[in-house]
Design an enzyme around this catalytic site. Structure first.
Site: not given
Length: 250
Positions: A18, A37, A54, A80, A132, A145, A149, A178
């Site tokens: 994404i 990244d 991050v 992201n 998400s 997860y 989110k 995705v």
């Protein structure tokens, strides 16, 4: 003229999936784009790659500083970068809970905090967080997860409230599953990856996984000055998972 002509954007986790689709789409809309990244080595022009973890405030501050120096400022932040996890609350230990929240939630806060001084100088500042469907629908074996989110959705709304009077818009996209390399790696952890993929396709009302470029286009809209009256909003790009209740077929 593109919707983002003259604007500078930062996309975390932008080297694949994404994030890469978004970075390329924003470039197509006229933005200058920096990709942050863990592994930016394969990032090619016109994208500019910077190494960033991050989970480290020092790494985030350094990467944002480097992006500002290269781009001349920041107008758009796309948060992201994130990680996945499979299992129930019985399956996941405390260290994994801490690690995922540190990356998926606190990581977005770190990037936002580092970028805010530069966003305040922008005429069209916007933050788009990648959330998400897991934030709004209960999914099996996605306890950790989903919890992260859900926190991202709440964080998005809180940030929107905090910064609306500074003219900084904060929104999020809620993708369904995705078809990305990241999802492929998660599927490979399953006992039967092909059966798991078939189940994910069947779970989508459209009968297929979401395409990364479909999410990218939604992010591009929320990042654009054309969405100037849109803030504190979550935009589902999920093949109908959030709202549709279809009858079972046999």
């Amino acid at each position: 003229m593109g919707d983002l002509d003259g604007l500078a954007a930062v996309v975390t986790g932008g080297a694949s999936g994404i994030g890469l689709a978004t970075a390329e789409h924003l470039t197509g809309l006229g933005a200058r784009v920096a990709v942050l990244d863990l592994d930016p080595d394969d990032v090619t022009g016109p994208l500019i790659g910077f190494r960033c973890d991050v989970a480290s405030r020092a790494s985030v501050d350094d990467a944002i500083g480097a992006a500002v120096a290269a781009l001349g400022g920041i107008d758009i932040v796309v948060n992201n970068a994130g990680m996945g996890a499979i299992g129930t609350v019985e399956d996941i230990d405390d260290a994994e809970w801490a690690r995922l929240f540190d990356v998926n939630v606190t990581g977005m806060a770190r990037v936002g905090a580092a970028a805010l001084p530069h966003l305040r100088a922008s005429r069209h500042p916007a933050i788009v967080n990648v959330c998400s469907i897991a934030a709004t629908a209960g999914l099996p074996r996605r306890a950790l997860y989903s919890a992260t989110k859900g926190a991202v959705l709440a964080l998005t709304r809180a940030m929107a409230a905090d910064h609306i009077h500074e003219g900084i818009r904060v929104n999020c996209v809620n993708p369904g599953t995705v078809d990305t390399p990241w999802v492929g790696r998660l599927l490979n952890q399953a006992a039967d990856p092909e059966a798991e993929r078939a189940a994910l396709n069947a779970r989508q009302p459209t009968g297929r996984l979401v395409h990364a470029d479909e999410v990218a286009h939604a992010i591009g809209y929320l990042a654009s000055p054309r969405a100037g009256s849109t803030t504190g909003t979550s935009l589902a790009v999920d093949g109908g998972m959030q709202e549709l209740r279809l009858p079972r077929t046999s």
